[in-house]
Design a protein around this motif. Structure first.
Motif, PDB file in Angstrom:
ATOM      1  N   LEU A  42      47.466 -11.619  14.728  1.00  0.00           N
ATOM      2  CA  LEU A  42      47.201 -10.275  14.284  1.00  0.00           C
ATOM      3  C   LEU A  42      47.153  -9.034  15.477  1.00  0.00           C
ATOM      4  CD1 LEU A  42      44.578 -11.067  11.524  1.00  0.00           C
ATOM      5  CD2 LEU A  42      47.013 -10.616  11.050  1.00  0.00           C
ATOM      6  N   ILE A  43      47.112  -9.757  16.608  1.00  0.00           N
ATOM      7  CA  ILE A  43      46.717  -8.701  17.521  1.00  0.00           C
ATOM      8  C   ILE A  43      47.952  -7.836  17.958  1.00  0.00           C
ATOM      9  CG2 ILE A  43      46.645  -8.656  20.095  1.00  0.00           C
ATOM     10  CD1 ILE A  43      45.412 -11.483  20.075  1.00  0.00           C
ATOM     11  N   LYS A  57      44.022  -7.860   8.831  1.00  0.00           N
ATOM     12  CA  LYS A  57      44.891  -6.635   9.132  1.00  0.00           C
ATOM     13  C   LYS A  57      44.976  -6.674  10.824  1.00  0.00           C
ATOM     14  CE  LYS A  57      42.452  -3.631   5.914  1.00  0.00           C
ATOM     15  NZ  LYS A  57      41.399  -2.169   5.859  1.00  0.00           N
ATOM     16  N   ALA A  58      45.590  -5.559  11.232  1.00  0.00           N
ATOM     17  CA  ALA A  58      45.983  -5.653  12.636  1.00  0.00           C
ATOM     18  C   ALA A  58      44.664  -5.464  13.426  1.00  0.00           C
ATOM     19  CB  ALA A  58      46.890  -4.468  13.044  1.00  0.00           C
ATOM     20  N   LEU A  59      44.822  -6.206  14.537  1.00  0.00           N
ATOM     21  CA  LEU A  59      43.736  -6.087  15.610  1.00  0.00           C
ATOM     22  C   LEU A  59      44.122  -5.361  16.831  1.00  0.00           C
ATOM     23  CD1 LEU A  59      42.641  -9.964  15.536  1.00  0.00           C
ATOM     24  CD2 LEU A  59      41.871  -8.375  14.100  1.00  0.00           C
ATOM     25  N   PRO A  60      43.739  -4.029  16.585  1.00  0.00           N
ATOM     26  CA  PRO A  60      43.976  -3.017  17.726  1.00  0.00           C
ATOM     27  C   PRO A  60      43.721  -3.333  19.142  1.00  0.00           C
ATOM     28  CG  PRO A  60      42.724  -2.170  16.371  1.00  0.00           C
ATOM     29  CD  PRO A  60      42.792  -3.590  15.783  1.00  0.00           C
ATOM     30  N   VAL A  61      44.436  -3.523  20.001  1.00  0.00           N
ATOM     31  CA  VAL A  61      44.196  -3.415  21.493  1.00  0.00           C
ATOM     32  C   VAL A  61      44.635  -2.338  22.286  1.00  0.00           C
ATOM     33  CG1 VAL A  61      44.200  -5.014  23.655  1.00  0.00           C
ATOM     34  CG2 VAL A  61      44.132  -5.906  21.276  1.00  0.00           C
ATOM     35  N   TYR A  62      43.864  -1.612  22.914  1.00  0.00           N
ATOM     36  CA  TYR A  62      44.393  -0.294  23.705  1.00  0.00           C
ATOM     37  C   TYR A  62      45.028  -0.884  24.829  1.00  0.00           C
ATOM     38  CZ  TYR A  62      41.082   3.265  21.531  1.00  0.00           C
ATOM     39  OH  TYR A  62      40.648   3.986  20.601  1.00  0.00           O
ATOM     40  N   GLU A 108      51.612 -13.418   6.521  1.00  0.00           N
ATOM     41  CA  GLU A 108      52.742 -13.883   7.151  1.00  0.00           C
ATOM     42  C   GLU A 108      53.029 -12.573   8.068  1.00  0.00           C
ATOM     43  OE1 GLU A 108      56.047 -12.025   4.035  1.00  0.00           O
ATOM     44  OE2 GLU A 108      55.611 -14.382   4.161  1.00  0.00           O
ATOM     45  N   SER A 109      53.630 -12.971   9.171  1.00  0.00           N
ATOM     46  CA  SER A 109      54.254 -11.980  10.313  1.00  0.00           C
ATOM     47  C   SER A 109      55.818 -11.826  10.177  1.00  0.00           C
ATOM     48  CB  SER A 109      53.762 -12.259  11.669  1.00  0.00           C
ATOM     49  OG  SER A 109      54.403 -13.658  12.132  1.00  0.00           O
ATOM     50  N   SER A 110      56.361 -10.781  10.686  1.00  0.00           N
ATOM     51  CA  SER A 110      57.832 -10.660  10.722  1.00  0.00           C
ATOM     52  C   SER A 110      58.075 -10.553  12.004  1.00  0.00           C
ATOM     53  CB  SER A 110      58.184  -9.139   9.849  1.00  0.00           C
ATOM     54  OG  SER A 110      57.586  -9.107   8.459  1.00  0.00           O
ATOM     55  N   VAL A 111      59.376 -11.089  12.232  1.00  0.00           N
ATOM     56  CA  VAL A 111      59.996 -11.138  13.467  1.00  0.00           C
ATOM     57  C   VAL A 111      61.461 -10.638  13.310  1.00  0.00           C
ATOM     58  CG1 VAL A 111      60.834 -12.455  15.575  1.00  0.00           C
ATOM     59  CG2 VAL A 111      58.558 -12.949  14.500  1.00  0.00           C
ATOM     60  N   LEU A 151      37.268  -6.173  15.304  1.00  0.00           N
ATOM     61  CA  LEU A 151      37.852  -7.357  15.336  1.00  0.00           C
ATOM     62  C   LEU A 151      37.577  -8.312  14.142  1.00  0.00           C
ATOM     63  CD1 LEU A 151      37.938  -8.383  19.179  1.00  0.00           C
ATOM     64  CD2 LEU A 151      39.905  -7.292  18.005  1.00  0.00           C
ATOM     65  N   ILE A 152      36.292  -8.539  14.057  1.00  0.00           N
ATOM     66  CA  ILE A 152      35.872  -9.570  12.931  1.00  0.00           C
ATOM     67  C   ILE A 152      36.492  -9.111  11.513  1.00  0.00           C
ATOM     68  CG2 ILE A 152      33.809 -10.778  11.902  1.00  0.00           C
ATOM     69  CD1 ILE A 152      32.628 -10.379  14.629  1.00  0.00           C
ATOM     70  N   VAL A 153      36.002  -7.757  11.243  1.00  0.00           N
ATOM     71  CA  VAL A 153      36.271  -7.187  10.007  1.00  0.00           C
ATOM     72  C   VAL A 153      37.612  -7.180   9.635  1.00  0.00           C
ATOM     73  CG1 VAL A 153      36.097  -4.929   8.805  1.00  0.00           C
ATOM     74  CG2 VAL A 153      34.263  -5.654  10.008  1.00  0.00           C
TER      75      VAL A 153
END
Length: 371
Positions: free
Chosen positions: A302-303, A210-215, A280-283, A202-204
């Motif tokens: 980023l989650i 970059k995206a923060l992947p959550v299972y 930026e994020s896209s919606v 998460l920190i890196v």
């Protein structure tokens, strides 16, 4: 002196560093230096005459026997293991070889060494095996936490291989009288953690935008233990533990994975805020599927939820009352104090992080989370 296997890994290196800071007793370090073994973790001991490092495999019976004969340790602390669940799913053979076959060869070498000691040395010798709460399987949300008598129900190749190694250690005590101790710990976090594990990943990723992947839904619950507390527990068990006993080591910090993600994001917002316009994020909205770009203001933006991994255990929880009752140990850090120290360490040690992020690591993360 003591012999520490897996000494360049996450928990092993923290143990060796703390031991050298707190004790005058010399340490012999043994590590195979695979992807998770990083000699840079021990760089501060390069000029320390009380620390000796040897690159080698616990499965190399001849090497281990030679080290035992030459250095004559009074204790062996075994951290050496393949420990990454996701890797065990993609490639279980390494876990069988290191965690089961390697532990067997280590036990055989230690048994021969111990058997040749004089009576006084025999009585003082200890073999401490470091294991995991994952051997107990998964808990429902309302079930009581794992105790030392909980039935083993491992659900991944990693946890199954660790369960097998635990059984071998127990058998060598009951069959041969080898003076063993076993600890089963909950999820560790802290300095020198390899960045494919949740918190350092998460920190890196967050610092790189970059995206923060959550299972899955992110509601998998773990008991989180600051690594320095784990090291103090192992020292306590080594000093005062009853032979043949198992001690569960936990932090009394049950947290859902998504809560961990939110906490890390919020700490980074405080300690290293995103620069304006840094991303930026896209919606996607409207009948014409127009894309609206929104500035990123917090790391929570980023989650990203990704497909859950196969056989993902829902909850682990450690009942650590036995070690407190019998040996007087309990964790010094709360999750709030430990996670702040951890995030700050990664911010202060970007050089270490950069050296760890090799091509192999980047390929692994892409393979694991790319879909």
């Amino acid at each position: 002196m003591i012999l520490v296997t897996g000494s360049a890994g996450f928990i092993g290196s923290n143990f060796v560093l703390d031991w050298c800071a707190l004790h005058d007793e010399p340490v012999m370090s043994l590590d195979k230096l695979t992807y998770a073994g990083n000699l840079e973790n021990l760089a501060s001991l390069n000029d320390n005459t009380r620390h000796t490092f040897v690159q080698g495999d616990i499965g190399d019976a001849e090497l281990v026997a030679r080290l035992l004969a030459v250095y004559r340790p009074r204790a062996v602390i075994n951290f050496a293991a393949e420990s990454h669940v996701d890797r065990s799913i993609h490639g279980p053979e390494d876990f069988i070889q290191t965690n089961i076959v390697g532990t067997f060869h280590l036990l055989e070498a230690v048994r021969a060494y111990w058997g040749a000691l004089n009576d006084s040395e025999k009585a003082n010798f200890r073999f401490l095996h470091v294991s995991t709460d994952e051997v107990y399987g998964s808990l429902a949300k309302d079930e009581p936490a794992f105790t030392e008598t909980h039935r083993y129900e491992p659900n991944s190749p990693y946890s199954a291989s660790k369960a097998a190694s635990d059984h071998l250690v127990r058998a060598y005590h009951h069959t041969y009288g080898l003076p063993v101790l076993t600890t089963n710990c909950s999820n560790n976090y802290g300095p020198y953690h390899f960045p494919e594990k949740l918190i350092p990943l998460l920190i890196v990723n967050a610092l790189a935008g970059k995206a923060l992947p959550v299972y899955g839904d992110g509601q998998q619950i773990r008991d989180w233990l600051y690594v320095k507390d784990h090291c103090s527990a192992i020292r306590c068990v080594l000093e005062k533990g009853r032979l043949g006993e198992v001690y569960n080591v936990g932090g009394w910090n049950e947290k859902a994975n998504l809560d961990i993600v939110h906490t890390v994001c919020d700490l980074l917002d405080e300690l290293r805020p995103m620069k304006p316009g840094s991303g930026e994020s896209s919606v996607v909205s409207g009948a014409d599927l127009a894309v609206t770009h929104l500035p990123l203001s917090t790391y929570r933006s980023l989650i990203t939820f990704v497909t859950d991994r196969p056989g993902h255990d829902r909850r682990y929880a450690i009942d650590a009352r036995k070690i407190e009752r019998e040996l007087g140990w309990k964790p010094a850090e709360t999750f709030e104090t430990g996670i702040r120290k951890t995030v700050q360490w990664y911010l202060d040690n970007q050089g270490w992080v950069g050296n760890v992020l090799s091509g192999n690591y980047r390929q692994w993360v892409e393979k694991q989370y790319g879909e």
